[in-house]
Design an enzyme around this catalytic site. Structure first.
Site, PDB file in Angstrom:
ATOM      1  N   TRP A  47      48.516  38.709  39.499  1.00 27.33           N
ATOM      2  CA  TRP A  47      47.913  37.726  40.408  1.00 27.33           C
ATOM      3  C   TRP A  47      48.922  37.292  41.473  1.00 27.33           C
ATOM      4  O   TRP A  47      48.650  37.373  42.686  1.00 27.33           O
ATOM      5  CB  TRP A  47      47.420  36.537  39.580  1.00 27.33           C
ATOM      6  CG  TRP A  47      46.612  35.525  40.315  1.00 27.33           C
ATOM      7  CD1 TRP A  47      46.078  35.639  41.570  1.00 27.33           C
ATOM      8  CD2 TRP A  47      46.223  34.229  39.830  1.00 27.33           C
ATOM      9  NE1 TRP A  47      45.383  34.498  41.885  1.00 27.33           N
ATOM     10  CE2 TRP A  47      45.464  33.619  40.848  1.00 27.33           C
ATOM     11  CE3 TRP A  47      46.449  33.527  38.636  1.00 27.33           C
ATOM     12  CZ2 TRP A  47      44.919  32.330  40.697  1.00 27.33           C
ATOM     13  CZ3 TRP A  47      45.909  32.255  38.489  1.00 27.33           C
ATOM     14  CH2 TRP A  47      45.153  31.669  39.506  1.00 27.33           C
ATOM     15  N   HIS A  89      59.827  41.941  33.451  1.00 28.62           N
ATOM     16  CA  HIS A  89      59.598  41.113  32.270  1.00 28.62           C
ATOM     17  C   HIS A  89      60.905  40.891  31.505  1.00 28.62           C
ATOM     18  O   HIS A  89      60.891  40.522  30.331  1.00 28.62           O
ATOM     19  CB  HIS A  89      58.580  41.785  31.332  1.00 28.62           C
ATOM     20  CG  HIS A  89      57.187  41.851  31.867  1.00 28.62           C
ATOM     21  ND1 HIS A  89      56.579  40.791  32.497  1.00 28.62           N
ATOM     22  CD2 HIS A  89      56.250  42.848  31.834  1.00 28.62           C
ATOM     23  CE1 HIS A  89      55.340  41.148  32.844  1.00 28.62           C
ATOM     24  NE2 HIS A  89      55.126  42.382  32.463  1.00 28.62           N
ATOM     25  N   ARG A 111      52.881  30.657  31.453  1.00 33.64           N
ATOM     26  CA  ARG A 111      51.490  30.356  31.093  1.00 33.64           C
ATOM     27  C   ARG A 111      51.456  29.813  29.671  1.00 33.64           C
ATOM     28  O   ARG A 111      52.316  30.192  28.847  1.00 33.64           O
ATOM     29  CB  ARG A 111      50.686  31.663  31.161  1.00 33.64           C
ATOM     30  CG  ARG A 111      49.216  31.509  30.860  1.00 33.64           C
ATOM     31  CD  ARG A 111      48.539  32.881  30.884  1.00 33.64           C
ATOM     32  NE  ARG A 111      47.089  32.746  30.855  1.00 33.64           N
ATOM     33  CZ  ARG A 111      46.241  33.756  30.734  1.00 33.64           C
ATOM     34  NH1 ARG A 111      46.709  34.989  30.646  1.00 33.64           N
ATOM     35  NH2 ARG A 111      44.939  33.548  30.716  1.00 33.64           N
ATOM     36  N   ARG A 240      40.922  40.729  32.479  1.00 31.26           N
ATOM     37  CA  ARG A 240      40.064  40.567  31.312  1.00 31.26           C
ATOM     38  C   ARG A 240      39.136  39.382  31.515  1.00 31.26           C
ATOM     39  O   ARG A 240      37.936  39.530  31.702  1.00 31.26           O
ATOM     40  CB  ARG A 240      40.943  40.400  30.055  1.00 31.26           C
ATOM     41  CG  ARG A 240      40.170  40.414  28.749  1.00 31.26           C
ATOM     42  CD  ARG A 240      41.099  40.099  27.590  1.00 31.26           C
ATOM     43  NE  ARG A 240      41.668  38.762  27.684  1.00 31.26           N
ATOM     44  CZ  ARG A 240      41.143  37.669  27.145  1.00 31.26           C
ATOM     45  NH1 ARG A 240      40.023  37.742  26.446  1.00 31.26           N
ATOM     46  NH2 ARG A 240      41.722  36.487  27.295  1.00 31.26           N
ATOM     47  N   LYS A 241      39.689  38.166  31.500  1.00 29.00           N
ATOM     48  CA  LYS A 241      38.862  36.968  31.584  1.00 29.00           C
ATOM     49  C   LYS A 241      39.375  36.001  32.657  1.00 29.00           C
ATOM     50  O   LYS A 241      38.589  35.360  33.346  1.00 29.00           O
ATOM     51  CB  LYS A 241      38.858  36.290  30.213  1.00 29.00           C
ATOM     52  CG  LYS A 241      37.572  35.586  29.883  1.00 29.00           C
ATOM     53  CD  LYS A 241      37.510  35.309  28.392  1.00 29.00           C
ATOM     54  CE  LYS A 241      36.217  34.602  28.013  1.00 29.00           C
ATOM     55  NZ  LYS A 241      36.215  34.266  26.570  1.00 29.00           N
ATOM     56  N   GLY A 242      40.681  35.864  32.745  1.00 31.38           N
ATOM     57  CA  GLY A 242      41.281  35.065  33.815  1.00 31.38           C
ATOM     58  C   GLY A 242      40.976  33.580  33.746  1.00 31.38           C
ATOM     59  O   GLY A 242      40.741  32.952  34.775  1.00 31.38           O
TER      60      GLY A 242
HETATM   61  P1  A3P Z   1      43.519  37.290  30.399  1.00 33.84           P
HETATM   62  O1  A3P Z   1      43.801  38.442  29.508  1.00 33.84           O
HETATM   63  O2  A3P Z   1      43.587  35.976  29.679  1.00 33.84           O
HETATM   64  O3  A3P Z   1      42.254  37.436  31.159  1.00 33.84           O
HETATM   65  P2  A3P Z   1      49.740  39.838  33.840  1.00 33.84           P
HETATM   66  O4  A3P Z   1      49.353  40.122  35.246  1.00 33.84           O
HETATM   67  O5  A3P Z   1      51.042  39.102  33.737  1.00 33.84           O
HETATM   68  O6  A3P Z   1      49.670  41.052  32.997  1.00 33.84           O
HETATM   69  O7  A3P Z   1      48.687  38.778  33.262  1.00 33.84           O
HETATM   70  C1  A3P Z   1      47.363  39.171  33.015  1.00 33.84           C
HETATM   71  C2  A3P Z   1      46.506  37.944  32.817  1.00 33.84           C
HETATM   72  O8  A3P Z   1      46.301  37.294  34.096  1.00 33.84           O
HETATM   73  C3  A3P Z   1      45.115  38.306  32.294  1.00 33.84           C
HETATM   74  O9  A3P Z   1      44.700  37.199  31.493  1.00 33.84           O
HETATM   75  C4  A3P Z   1      44.338  38.410  33.605  1.00 33.84           C
HETATM   76  O10 A3P Z   1      42.947  38.315  33.477  1.00 33.84           O
HETATM   77  C5  A3P Z   1      44.909  37.233  34.367  1.00 33.84           C
HETATM   78  N1  A3P Z   1      44.669  37.353  35.812  1.00 33.84           N
HETATM   79  C6  A3P Z   1      44.890  38.435  36.579  1.00 33.84           C
HETATM   80  N2  A3P Z   1      44.506  38.197  37.849  1.00 33.84           N
HETATM   81  C7  A3P Z   1      44.025  36.940  37.883  1.00 33.84           C
HETATM   82  C8  A3P Z   1      43.462  36.129  38.909  1.00 33.84           C
HETATM   83  N3  A3P Z   1      43.312  36.586  40.142  1.00 33.84           N
HETATM   84  N4  A3P Z   1      43.065  34.885  38.572  1.00 33.84           N
HETATM   85  C9  A3P Z   1      43.203  34.425  37.322  1.00 33.84           C
HETATM   86  N5  A3P Z   1      43.721  35.140  36.301  1.00 33.84           N
HETATM   87  C10 A3P Z   1      44.131  36.392  36.577  1.00 33.84           C
END
Ligand code: A3P
Length: 283
Positions: A47, A89, A111, A240-242
């Protein structure tokens, strides 16, 4: 233990981060204007990366993670002509020494660890580069022990927390981005010294919404050069869910109690712990 992961200095890493590469990280030559996008997996890295890529005239190039690929990938980073935004990471300890010496700007994304654990559980299940966990309960135990990829959430956050007040470090909270996107992104752009006007900001908010990013991922072919997390270049696994608070659908009351006790103990001297508690209604 699966062959997908290996242990380096006590911490699990994906196979793509070879021991040879991890041994060579200190030979990485940081530039003063580098920006590091640091996070524990599943904290919202894709994000924030998308936000940065959507800033007009930011004059930056988003690269692949520093711990991804073989040693030649480390060399290849030298050829990036523009200001580099490098995701990683890695914990503070493992971050290349020149990054610390040159005081490169660091954006650390954090988070709520309960949501992070749930998100990582799904990533373990869906991502062919990670071993599939048997059950949520079994996975949670590994997460609490730090026996997951990139180690313990607590160790990771606390390793960076020590530097939270340094001038070159900014902590961004996933929950704050969800709550007040413009406010937290403005914090980041002013930290980076990049100007964004209001209409650009609204466009960025639109382009980087969860639904927009998810539907773009479906349309895109997975481009190995667009790898933000060393665990995959397949963006379809990321969105996934965000949402904030999905943990409630997975944690039993007992699991929550155990988790919260550990959180209170580990985070008792941490500002980040206090901030997270404010963003997340824990009771
Ligand atoms: P969830 O699995 O809870 O949905 P990373 O980018 O560090 O791998 O983190 C992934 C997490 O960020 C996932 O969480 C993903 O859905 C969420 N995410 C990615 N893009 C997003 C956005 N634009 N807004 C909100 N959450 C987002």
């Amino acid at each position: 233990q699966s062959s997908l992961l290996h242990r380096y200095k006590g911490v699990l890493f994906p196979a793509v981060s070879s021991e040879e590469l991890l041994d060579s990280l200190d030979s990485f030559d940081a530039r003063e204007d580098d920006i590091f996008l640091v996070s524990y997996p599943k904290s919202g890295t894709h994000w924030v990366a998308e936000v940065i890529e959507n800033i007009p005239d930011a004059g930056v190039t988003l690269t692949y993670p520093i711990e991804w690929g073989d040693i030649s990938k480390l060399e290849e980073l030298k050829t990036v002509p523009k200001r580099r935004v490098i995701p990683t990471h890695l914990s503070y300890e493992m971050t290349p020494v020149t990054v610390k010496q040159k005081k490169c700007k660091i954006v650390y994304i954090v988070r709520d660890p309960k949501d992070t654990a749930v998100s990582l559980f799904h990533y373990y299940r869906d991502n062919p580069n990670l071993p599939s966990p048997d059950t949520w309960a079994a996975f949670l135990e590994l997460f609490l022990k730090g026996d997951v990829v990139y180690g313990s959430w607590f160790d990771h956050v606390l390793s960076w927390d020590k530097y939270k007040n340094d001038k070159n470090v900014l902590f961004l909270f996933y929950e704050e981005m969800k709550q007040d996107f413009v406010k937290s992104i403005k914090k980041m752009t002013s930290f980076l010294g990049i100007h964004v006007n209001d209409s650009e900001m609204s466009r960025i908010a639109r382009n980087t919404s969860f639904s927009e990013m998810k539907s773009n991922a479906v349309k895109e072919n997975c481009d190995p050069n667009h790898t933000i997390c060393a665990l995959t270049s397949d963006r379809n696994l990321v969105f996934r869910k965000g949402v904030v608070g999905d943990w409630i659908n997975y944690f039993t009351p007992k699991q929550k109690r155990v988790f919260d006790e550990l959180f209170t103990e580990k985070m008792k001297h941490s500002d980040v712990g206090r901030c997270l508690k404010e963003y997340v209604n824990t009771d």
